[in-house]
Design a protein around this motif. Structure first.
Motif, PDB file in Angstrom:
ATOM      1  N   VAL A   1       0.838  -1.204   0.000  1.00 59.73           N
ATOM      2  CA  VAL A   1       0.000   0.000   0.000  1.00 59.73           C
ATOM      3  C   VAL A   1       0.872   1.252   0.000  1.00 59.73           C
ATOM      4  CG1 VAL A   1      -1.640   1.323   1.389  1.00 59.73           C
ATOM      5  CG2 VAL A   1      -1.935  -1.143   1.093  1.00 59.73           C
ATOM      6  N   LEU A   2       1.940   1.216   0.790  1.00 57.33           N
ATOM      7  CA  LEU A   2       2.810   2.379   0.888  1.00 57.33           C
ATOM      8  C   LEU A   2       3.589   2.624  -0.402  1.00 57.33           C
ATOM      9  CD1 LEU A   2       4.206   1.941   4.513  1.00 57.33           C
ATOM     10  CD2 LEU A   2       2.702   3.732   3.695  1.00 57.33           C
ATOM     11  N   ARG A   3       3.894   1.527  -1.104  1.00 58.71           N
ATOM     12  CA  ARG A   3       4.660   1.673  -2.340  1.00 58.71           C
ATOM     13  C   ARG A   3       3.773   1.964  -3.540  1.00 58.71           C
ATOM     14  NH1 ARG A   3       9.841   0.285  -1.362  1.00 58.71           N
ATOM     15  NH2 ARG A   3      10.268  -1.317   0.191  1.00 58.71           N
ATOM     16  N   ARG A   4       2.515   1.951  -3.288  1.00 56.28           N
ATOM     17  CA  ARG A   4       1.578   2.089  -4.387  1.00 56.28           C
ATOM     18  C   ARG A   4       1.630   3.488  -4.987  1.00 56.28           C
ATOM     19  NH1 ARG A   4      -4.104  -0.770  -3.889  1.00 56.28           N
ATOM     20  NH2 ARG A   4      -5.108   0.095  -5.729  1.00 56.28           N
ATOM     21  N   SER A   5       1.425   3.534  -6.298  1.00 54.72           N
ATOM     22  CA  SER A   5       1.326   4.855  -6.911  1.00 54.72           C
ATOM     23  C   SER A   5       0.132   4.838  -7.847  1.00 54.72           C
ATOM     24  CB  SER A   5       2.606   5.175  -7.682  1.00 54.72           C
ATOM     25  OG  SER A   5       2.776   4.237  -8.708  1.00 54.72           O
ATOM     26  N   GLY A   6      -0.242   5.982  -8.308  1.00 56.17           N
ATOM     27  CA  GLY A   6      -1.415   6.076  -9.175  1.00 56.17           C
ATOM     28  C   GLY A   6      -2.433   7.006  -8.572  1.00 56.17           C
ATOM     29  N   PRO A   7      -3.456   7.320  -9.338  1.00 58.45           N
ATOM     30  CA  PRO A   7      -4.408   8.348  -8.888  1.00 58.45           C
ATOM     31  C   PRO A   7      -5.157   7.960  -7.615  1.00 58.45           C
ATOM     32  CG  PRO A   7      -5.126   7.294 -10.939  1.00 58.45           C
ATOM     33  CD  PRO A   7      -3.741   6.841 -10.688  1.00 58.45           C
ATOM     34  N   GLU A   8      -5.396   6.651  -7.434  1.00 57.74           N
ATOM     35  CA  GLU A   8      -6.220   6.269  -6.275  1.00 57.74           C
ATOM     36  C   GLU A   8      -5.379   5.935  -5.054  1.00 57.74           C
ATOM     37  OE1 GLU A   8      -5.107   2.401  -7.994  1.00 57.74           O
ATOM     38  OE2 GLU A   8      -5.220   4.514  -8.545  1.00 57.74           O
ATOM     39  N   ALA A   9      -4.022   6.076  -5.192  1.00 58.28           N
ATOM     40  CA  ALA A   9      -3.142   5.627  -4.117  1.00 58.28           C
ATOM     41  C   ALA A   9      -3.440   6.330  -2.794  1.00 58.28           C
ATOM     42  CB  ALA A   9      -1.688   5.854  -4.522  1.00 58.28           C
ATOM     43  N   TYR A  10      -3.686   7.632  -2.865  1.00 55.47           N
ATOM     44  CA  TYR A  10      -3.919   8.340  -1.619  1.00 55.47           C
ATOM     45  C   TYR A  10      -5.190   7.857  -0.939  1.00 55.47           C
ATOM     46  CZ  TYR A  10      -5.195  11.687   1.840  1.00 55.47           C
ATOM     47  OH  TYR A  10      -5.568  12.215   3.030  1.00 55.47           O
ATOM     48  N   ALA A  11      -6.252   7.679  -1.736  1.00 53.09           N
ATOM     49  CA  ALA A  11      -7.523   7.240  -1.170  1.00 53.09           C
ATOM     50  C   ALA A  11      -7.364   5.892  -0.480  1.00 53.09           C
ATOM     51  CB  ALA A  11      -8.578   7.151  -2.274  1.00 53.09           C
ATOM     52  N   VAL A  12      -6.628   4.989  -1.121  1.00 55.10           N
ATOM     53  CA  VAL A  12      -6.413   3.672  -0.524  1.00 55.10           C
ATOM     54  C   VAL A  12      -5.676   3.812   0.788  1.00 55.10           C
ATOM     55  CG1 VAL A  12      -5.195   1.477  -0.805  1.00 55.10           C
ATOM     56  CG2 VAL A  12      -6.433   2.466  -2.727  1.00 55.10           C
TER      57      VAL A  12
ATOM     58  N   VAL B   1      -6.916   2.642   4.434  1.00 53.51           N
ATOM     59  CA  VAL B   1      -6.158   1.660   5.204  1.00 53.51           C
ATOM     60  C   VAL B   1      -5.769   2.243   6.565  1.00 53.51           C
ATOM     61  CG1 VAL B   1      -3.962   0.413   5.289  1.00 53.51           C
ATOM     62  CG2 VAL B   1      -5.325   0.392   3.205  1.00 53.51           C
ATOM     63  N   ALA B   2      -5.291   3.489   6.545  1.00 52.75           N
ATOM     64  CA  ALA B   2      -4.846   4.110   7.798  1.00 52.75           C
ATOM     65  C   ALA B   2      -5.987   4.166   8.806  1.00 52.75           C
ATOM     66  CB  ALA B   2      -4.310   5.515   7.516  1.00 52.75           C
ATOM     67  N   ASN B   3      -7.170   4.563   8.354  1.00 57.27           N
ATOM     68  CA  ASN B   3      -8.288   4.664   9.288  1.00 57.27           C
ATOM     69  C   ASN B   3      -8.763   3.300   9.762  1.00 57.27           C
ATOM     70  OD1 ASN B   3      -8.985   7.437   9.889  1.00 57.27           O
ATOM     71  ND2 ASN B   3      -9.191   7.639   7.655  1.00 57.27           N
ATOM     72  N   ARG B   4      -8.669   2.338   8.862  1.00 56.27           N
ATOM     73  CA  ARG B   4      -9.042   0.971   9.233  1.00 56.27           C
ATOM     74  C   ARG B   4      -8.117   0.469  10.346  1.00 56.27           C
ATOM     75  NH1 ARG B   4     -10.693  -3.867   6.014  1.00 56.27           N
ATOM     76  NH2 ARG B   4     -11.324  -5.221   7.751  1.00 56.27           N
ATOM     77  N   ILE B   5      -6.809   0.707  10.156  1.00 58.81           N
ATOM     78  CA  ILE B   5      -5.840   0.267  11.166  1.00 58.81           C
ATOM     79  C   ILE B   5      -6.099   0.981  12.488  1.00 58.81           C
ATOM     80  CG2 ILE B   5      -3.404   0.347  11.824  1.00 58.81           C
ATOM     81  CD1 ILE B   5      -2.714  -0.010   8.848  1.00 58.81           C
ATOM     82  N   ARG B   6      -6.301   2.309  12.367  1.00 59.64           N
ATOM     83  CA  ARG B   6      -6.506   3.098  13.584  1.00 59.64           C
ATOM     84  C   ARG B   6      -7.699   2.561  14.372  1.00 59.64           C
ATOM     85  NH1 ARG B   6      -9.535   6.562  15.438  1.00 59.64           N
ATOM     86  NH2 ARG B   6     -10.780   6.625  13.540  1.00 59.64           N
ATOM     87  N   GLN B   7      -8.762   2.247  13.655  1.00 59.99           N
ATOM     88  CA  GLN B   7      -9.942   1.697  14.326  1.00 59.99           C
ATOM     89  C   GLN B   7      -9.642   0.365  14.966  1.00 59.99           C
ATOM     90  OE1 GLN B   7     -13.349   1.301  11.808  1.00 59.99           O
ATOM     91  NE2 GLN B   7     -13.359   3.481  11.295  1.00 59.99           N
TER      92      GLN B   7
ATOM     93  N   GLN C   1      -2.451  13.675   8.278  1.00 60.99           N
ATOM     94  CA  GLN C   1      -1.961  12.688   9.244  1.00 60.99           C
ATOM     95  C   GLN C   1      -1.717  11.321   8.629  1.00 60.99           C
ATOM     96  OE1 GLN C   1      -5.152  13.025  12.204  1.00 60.99           O
ATOM     97  NE2 GLN C   1      -3.567  13.287  13.756  1.00 60.99           N
ATOM     98  N   VAL C   2      -2.381  11.068   7.487  1.00 56.82           N
ATOM     99  CA  VAL C   2      -2.393   9.711   6.934  1.00 56.82           C
ATOM    100  C   VAL C   2      -0.999   9.167   6.679  1.00 56.82           C
ATOM    101  CG1 VAL C   2      -2.994   8.383   4.874  1.00 56.82           C
ATOM    102  CG2 VAL C   2      -4.699   9.828   5.969  1.00 56.82           C
ATOM    103  N   ALA C   3      -0.202   9.916   5.900  1.00 55.34           N
ATOM    104  CA  ALA C   3       1.118   9.406   5.518  1.00 55.34           C
ATOM    105  C   ALA C   3       2.010   9.177   6.731  1.00 55.34           C
ATOM    106  CB  ALA C   3       1.763  10.346   4.511  1.00 55.34           C
TER     107      ALA C   3
ATOM    108  N   GLN D   1       4.848   5.536  10.241  1.00 51.24           N
ATOM    109  CA  GLN D   1       5.344   5.213  11.572  1.00 51.24           C
ATOM    110  C   GLN D   1       4.777   3.887  12.061  1.00 51.24           C
ATOM    111  OE1 GLN D   1       5.118   8.640  14.227  1.00 51.24           O
ATOM    112  NE2 GLN D   1       5.629   9.952  12.484  1.00 51.24           N
ATOM    113  N   PHE D   2       3.540   3.625  11.668  1.00 57.90           N
ATOM    114  CA  PHE D   2       2.969   2.345  12.064  1.00 57.90           C
ATOM    115  C   PHE D   2       3.721   1.209  11.381  1.00 57.90           C
ATOM    116  CE2 PHE D   2      -0.020  -1.208  11.554  1.00 57.90           C
ATOM    117  CZ  PHE D   2      -0.243  -1.472  12.906  1.00 57.90           C
ATOM    118  N   TYR D   3       4.020   1.405  10.090  1.00 57.81           N
ATOM    119  CA  TYR D   3       4.772   0.382   9.348  1.00 57.81           C
ATOM    120  C   TYR D   3       6.097   0.087  10.030  1.00 57.81           C
ATOM    121  CZ  TYR D   3       7.789  -1.704   5.826  1.00 57.81           C
ATOM    122  OH  TYR D   3       8.678  -2.526   5.185  1.00 57.81           O
ATOM    123  N   LYS D   4       6.771   1.173  10.389  1.00 57.78           N
ATOM    124  CA  LYS D   4       8.096   1.031  10.971  1.00 57.78           C
ATOM    125  C   LYS D   4       8.033   0.338  12.336  1.00 57.78           C
ATOM    126  CE  LYS D   4      12.028   4.046  11.404  1.00 57.78           C
ATOM    127  NZ  LYS D   4      12.460   5.428  11.247  1.00 57.78           N
TER     128      LYS D   4
END
Lengths: 334, 363
Positions: free
Chosen positions: B293-304, B308-314, B332-334, B339-342
């Motif tokens: 997900v972090l390495r993803r690029s493309g127009p929808e990358a940010y939305a994904v 994902v970030a909010n899903r994890i946070r929940q 806050q997303v990035a 930091q969560f990944y790390k």
């Protein structure tokens, strides 16, 4: 944030240079071949390869960075192909094949070879006996196209003329004849090997029928009192060609028996072993077909003396026998 | 905000099955070979479609080569440099050699690759590892006569013409057995591979991307790897309005992307801390999915990434969202994900070093 520095990231930073250097060399080999390497690069390749393999082992146990794992995995595999994929010179291999591997493979196929020879001789005797007993059998065994005018209706003089015919159109067409014979026979030999996969059954039929046809021809000539002349005519190239034929048949039978009877190995493993041996026999036999075609195309047409024909054929047979029995014994593999 | 228990309770079984399926699928496609150095390397089996593509390309090349021979010999004949008998003699020989030795020659010469395989990025290897020996190449290619050329000829000439019912049946049986053989074994071997002891694998290729745990990912450097980093900052323009100010020096390196407006100093200000209990929610599979997900690029990358970030946070119950409904703001997303990944990677790697591999969240 010093506590956030990962061991795996540090590991990567330390080794990255090595990987990239190997990557560059491997990419160069993939694009331009091993020969494009400088002596310095040749020297570095195995060192870098081993270092990267060790990186891969370490990474597998300490890192969860999938990109690094995938990269090291593929880089190691690519480098492995470069380091262990290269083979020696073609000339060297050819020598090893001719003097060790081919005769060895033939010796390994000796029982299949025996079966093939028995089948061929069985067909030959049956064909001979049938035609001598009743000459009408000839037409049911030998197709019109193969007979080439040699039918029971032809007179002994006509048959003799075929056997001792001077080359048509002078000597000009001999190479055409030889080239046709070689490609035709070698093609059938290769086919025979492949057909072996069907449990060897087509090979049995093919080799027996081959014997039957030759037998029918000897039978025909015997009824006209031309048996020694015909055998001499056949002998020039026949010893080489028929040996190559039975070798291809033996290879096919080898394959068939590996499918049907796996023996003490698993079927897969057995097929692998037998398949490779059989393939070597076929490649060797293709070379023999080349020799046979040269003998048939040139020697037989140019030499019309019966004694010399027997001499050439017998010499060839003795040489082949000595070669298969003696060559490459007691030598280390490879 | 839905409770983490509720989301896992009803999604668990199929999700777990799906995860297992993905792992098994990968295992189905890869094989390990042992190097003489004692390290196993993995290879990916070639797809049946890719192999079909390679063989079709090779057949086209063979066709071109045969045409070339005809043209060359015809030219030599017409220009009077060669007499007809030599044209015929050479023609027989060349046709035989090209038909039977094209594959053999290239696989010997290019270490298991033919022109078609090279284009499709495939290669032949020995099933046991080690050098691809000449006899293996002989075996797998000599059988092509019955495996490829004869079925092809039968199909082209209209199988079953004038052979009677049994002959026709036999022909189709033959064609069927050889043609569909690769579909009936897990290793996708054709008969030639079977008797030669070979596999056809994908020539592996993977680029070394930047380490996602690197500290300086947010400062646009001019390092050679910087090209691969830009994707993390690709925030659509509309979103970036709500986020912090765009910094002029931020560079977007991803070719098609134009917007990357996360300021370099901003992420370092945002600190998220995670407890071990929160980190133990996930396993290696989730970590590596997050890497994708972090390495993803493309127009929808940010939305994904935001989803994902909010899903994890929940799921881990992290009280960090600055938005009114408790979710993460676009700015806050990035940093949160990074930091969560790390933190997760550090936690899982530490556990792994102690011999405790947590493969997935179900482990």
């Amino acid at each position: 944030m010093s506590e956030m520095i990962l061991k795996s990231a540090v590991f990567r930073q330390e080794r990255e240079k090595t990987w990239q250097e190997l990557d560059a060399i491997v990419t160069q080999i993939e694009k331009k071949g091993v020969r494009s390497l400088t002596p310095e690069q040749c020297h570095r390749l195995p060192l870098l390869y081993r270092a990267t393999l060790s990186s891969l082992s370490v990474a597998r146990s300490i890192s969860l960075d999938r990109n690094v794992l995938d990269y090291l995995e593929t880089l190691s595999t690519r480098a492995y192909f470069c380091v262990h994929g290269a083979r020696g010179s073609v000339l060297k291999y050819l020598r090893a094949f001719l003097f060790v591997e081919f005769p060895e493979a033939v010796r390994a196929a000796k029982w299949h070879l025996l079966v093939a020879i028995v089948l061929l001789l069985g067909g030959l005797l049956a064909g001979h006996w049938l035609v001598v007993a009743n000459v009408d059998w000839y037409h049911s065994i030998v197709p019109e196209g193969m007979a080439g005018g040699r039918t029971p209706e032809a007179s002994a003089e006509d048959l003799r003329a075929v056997l001792y015919a001077p080359p048509e159109d002078g000597e000009a067409m001999l190479h055409v004849f030889a080239s046709y014979l070689f490609t035709h026979n070698a093609g059938i030999g290769i086919l025979c090997f492949g057909l072996g996969f069907a449990l060897g059954i087509p090979v049995f039929l093919l080799i027996f029928y081959n014997g039957l046809m030759i037998g029918a021809m000897t039978g025909l000539h015997a009824t006209k009192g031309l048996l020694p002349d015909f055998v001499g005519w056949l002998f020039v190239h026949g010893t080489t060609e028929l040996l190559a034929v039975v070798l291809c048949a033996a290879a096919g039978l080898m394959l068939g028996s590996a499918v049907a009877l796996p023996g003490s190995y698993s079927r897969l493993e057995n097929l692998r072993r037998q398949g490779r041996l059989a393939a070597k026999v076929v490649v060797g036999a293709v070379l023999m077909f080349l020799v046979a075609a040269l003998l048939e195309g040139f020697a037989r047409q140019l030499v019309t003396d019966m004694t010399t024909r027997y001499l050439i054929g017998t010499t060839a047979a003795v040489l082949w026998a000595a070669y298969f029995i003696l060559a490459g014994r007691g030598r280390p593999h490879g | 905000m839905a409770s983490p228990a509720a989301t896992t309770a009803d999604g668990k079984k199929p999700a777990e099955r799906k995860l297992l399926g993905a792992v098994q699928e990968k295992a189905r496609q890869t094989r390990l070979i042992s190097t003489p150095e004692g390290v196993q390397v993995s290879v990916a089996l070639a797809d049946r479609g890719e192999r079909a593509g390679a063989v079709i390309l090779d057949l086209i090349f063979i066709g071109l080569a045969l045409t070339g021979v005809i043209l060359a010999l015809g030219g030599l004949r017409l220009s009077g440099l060669m007499t007809m008998d030599w044209v015929i003699a050479l023609g027989y020989l060349m046709f035989f050699l090209i038909q039977n030795f094209y594959f053999l020659f290239f696989e010997l010469r290019w270490q298991g690759r033919t022109p078609g395989k090279k284009i499709m990025n495939l290669r032949v290897i020995d099933r046991r590892g080690g050098t691809l020996s000449a006899d293996a190449v002989f075996a797998r290619n000599l059988i092509r006569e019955v495996e490829l050329f004869i079925p092809m000829l039968l199909l082209l000439s209209g199988a079953g013409s004038g052979l009677g019912a049994w002959g026709t049946l036999f022909q189709w049986l033959w064609i069927g057995v050889f043609l569909f053989f690769p579909f009936f074994n897990r290793d996708r071997m054709r008969v030639g591979d079977l008797i030669a002891g070979t596999w056809v694998v994908v020539s592996p290729k993977a680029a070394l991307l930047s380490d996602l745990s690197e500290e300086d990912r947010y400062s646009p450097q001019t390092s050679p790897e910087a090209k691969q980093r830009g994707r993390l900052q690709t925030v659509p323009d509309a979103e970036s309005q709500t986020g912090p100010q765009a910094a002029p020096q931020t560079v977007v390196q991803t070719a098609a992307q134009t917007a990357a407006q996360a300021p370099p100093e901003e992420p370092s200000k945002l600190r998220f801390t995670f407890t071990d209990k929160q980190l133990d929610t996930y396993g290696i599979f989730e970590l590596q999915t997050l890497e994708d997900v972090l390495r993803r690029s493309g127009p929808e990358a940010y939305a994904v990434r935001a989803a994902v970030a909010n899903r994890i946070r929940q799921k881990i119950g992290h009280a960090s969202g600055a938005a009114p409904d408790g979710s993460l703001t676009p700015g806050q997303v990035a940093p949160f994900l990074d930091q969560f990944y790390k933190a997760l990677r550090q936690r899982l790697e530490a556990r792994m070093l102690l011999g405790d591999r947590k493969e997935s969240k179900y482990d």
